[in-house]
Motif scaffolding. Structure first.
Motif, PDB file in Angstrom:
ATOM      1  N   ILE A  73       6.162  55.809  10.055  1.00  0.00           N
ATOM      2  CA  ILE A  73       6.354  54.514  10.522  1.00  0.00           C
ATOM      3  C   ILE A  73       7.086  54.587  12.042  1.00  0.00           C
ATOM      4  O   ILE A  73       7.699  53.932  12.772  1.00  0.00           O
ATOM      5  N   VAL A  75       8.045  54.936  15.827  1.00  0.00           N
ATOM      6  CA  VAL A  75       7.393  54.072  16.831  1.00  0.00           C
ATOM      7  C   VAL A  75       7.916  54.533  18.362  1.00  0.00           C
ATOM      8  O   VAL A  75       9.027  55.281  18.218  1.00  0.00           O
ATOM      9  N   ASP A  76       7.088  54.289  19.344  1.00  0.00           N
ATOM     10  CA  ASP A  76       7.461  54.897  20.625  1.00  0.00           C
ATOM     11  C   ASP A  76       8.643  54.365  21.080  1.00  0.00           C
ATOM     12  O   ASP A  76       8.739  53.113  21.370  1.00  0.00           O
ATOM     13  N   GLU A  77       9.720  54.908  21.157  1.00  0.00           N
ATOM     14  CA  GLU A  77      11.078  54.394  21.734  1.00  0.00           C
ATOM     15  C   GLU A  77      10.771  53.778  23.139  1.00  0.00           C
ATOM     16  O   GLU A  77      11.926  52.906  23.863  1.00  0.00           O
ATOM     17  N   GLU A  83       6.367  44.793  21.923  1.00  0.00           N
ATOM     18  CA  GLU A  83       5.198  45.820  21.668  1.00  0.00           C
ATOM     19  C   GLU A  83       5.524  46.894  20.367  1.00  0.00           C
ATOM     20  O   GLU A  83       5.019  47.166  19.505  1.00  0.00           O
ATOM     21  N   ARG A  84       6.969  47.387  20.289  1.00  0.00           N
ATOM     22  CA  ARG A  84       7.526  48.139  19.402  1.00  0.00           C
ATOM     23  C   ARG A  84       7.753  47.392  17.991  1.00  0.00           C
ATOM     24  O   ARG A  84       7.298  48.021  16.822  1.00  0.00           O
ATOM     25  N   THR A  87       3.882  46.946  16.830  1.00  0.00           N
ATOM     26  CA  THR A  87       3.529  48.289  16.396  1.00  0.00           C
ATOM     27  C   THR A  87       4.196  48.704  15.067  1.00  0.00           C
ATOM     28  O   THR A  87       3.516  49.085  14.195  1.00  0.00           O
ATOM     29  N   LEU A  88       5.457  48.453  14.870  1.00  0.00           N
ATOM     30  CA  LEU A  88       6.137  48.627  13.619  1.00  0.00           C
ATOM     31  C   LEU A  88       5.468  47.769  12.648  1.00  0.00           C
ATOM     32  O   LEU A  88       5.220  48.196  11.294  1.00  0.00           O
ATOM     33  N   GLU A  90       2.519  46.626  12.299  1.00  0.00           N
ATOM     34  CA  GLU A  90       1.184  47.349  12.090  1.00  0.00           C
ATOM     35  C   GLU A  90       1.308  48.272  11.319  1.00  0.00           C
ATOM     36  O   GLU A  90       0.557  48.657  10.272  1.00  0.00           O
ATOM     37  N   THR A  91       2.175  49.388  11.536  1.00  0.00           N
ATOM     38  CA  THR A  91       2.530  50.732  10.977  1.00  0.00           C
ATOM     39  C   THR A  91       3.028  50.411   9.433  1.00  0.00           C
ATOM     40  O   THR A  91       2.314  51.180   8.490  1.00  0.00           O
ATOM     41  N   PRO A  96       0.206  54.728  10.097  1.00  0.00           N
ATOM     42  CA  PRO A  96       0.130  55.218  11.509  1.00  0.00           C
ATOM     43  C   PRO A  96      -1.304  55.321  12.042  1.00  0.00           C
ATOM     44  O   PRO A  96      -2.169  55.392  11.503  1.00  0.00           O
ATOM     45  N   THR A 138      16.499  49.638  12.079  1.00  0.00           N
ATOM     46  CA  THR A 138      15.198  49.671  12.986  1.00  0.00           C
ATOM     47  C   THR A 138      14.968  48.591  13.701  1.00  0.00           C
ATOM     48  O   THR A 138      14.648  48.221  14.861  1.00  0.00           O
TER      49      THR A 138
END
Length: 209
Positions: A73, A75-77, A83-84, A87-88, A90-91, A96, A138
């Protein structure tokens, strides 16, 4: 027996992978040391050498599962908070974007198997609590950043995290236990509506600041 992918890894890692395969095949209630030994090219004696009891093995295995879950899980910091967050979500629901070492729904089923024992096992509860608090922290950090930069409304980040995790955990459980394959998709759509309709600040509010 063991798989080719187990070649070249250390014995404890091989035991963890064998336990995972045995759990997926037999379920928690029928998981035995022999069933685990059958999944790799070692004897029960090797397992007992590394883990004195089945309980000790399963405690180590839960830690192994949770580490795999947390790696999945990440995510791009560098992305913006909105977006984060998406994305989180979704993941957490689907795994992933690039397939990890474990099939996502297989991993969710394995974790659910272990979760059922948590009410009776203090160490399981401790590890699951730590995992929950890691994901919660997070989510809180993402929401706090979004509030600070004006993306999100002034809300209680901890309450947002509780709402999201309750929905996400419930969706994963329903997805693997019901004869339905639309629960995760429906939950994603619902949470996106919550973000768009409640959490995100309106364009007019952003422009007035």
């Amino acid at each position: 027996m063991g798989t080719d992918s187990d070649e070249g890894i250390d014995t404890q890692e091989a035991i963890m992978r064998a336990t995972y395969r045995a759990l997926c095949k037999h379920g928690y209630a029928n998981l035995t040391t022999q069933a685990i030994a059958d999944e790799f090219d070692k004897t029960k004696g090797v397992i007992h050498y590394h883990y004195d009891t089945k309980e000790a093995l399963l405690v180590a295995f839960l830690e192994y599962l949770l580490e795999a879950f947390e790696q999945n899980i990440a995510v791009d910091e560098r992305a913006d908070p909105d977006e984060r967050l998406r994305t989180l979500i979704e993941t957490l629901l689907f795994g992933p974007p690039e397939r990890g070492e474990f099939d996502h729904w297989e991993l969710m089923t394995a974790l659910l198997e272990v979760r059922t024992e948590a009410p009776y096992n203090e160490e399981f509860r401790r590890q699951l609590t730590r995992n929950y608090e890691t994901v919660e922290a997070t989510l809180v950090a993402i929401v706090e950043e979004g509030i600070d930069d004006g993306t999100f409304r002034e809300v209680e980040p901890e309450l947002v995290a509780t709402l999201l995790l309750t929905c996400l955990n419930g969706a994963r459980i329903y997805q693997v236990t019901l004869q339905r394959d639309d629960i995760a998709d429906g939950t994603r759509e619902s949470l996106e509506a919550v973000i768009d309709g409640w959490l995100r600040r309106s364009e007019s509010a952003v422009e007035s600041t």
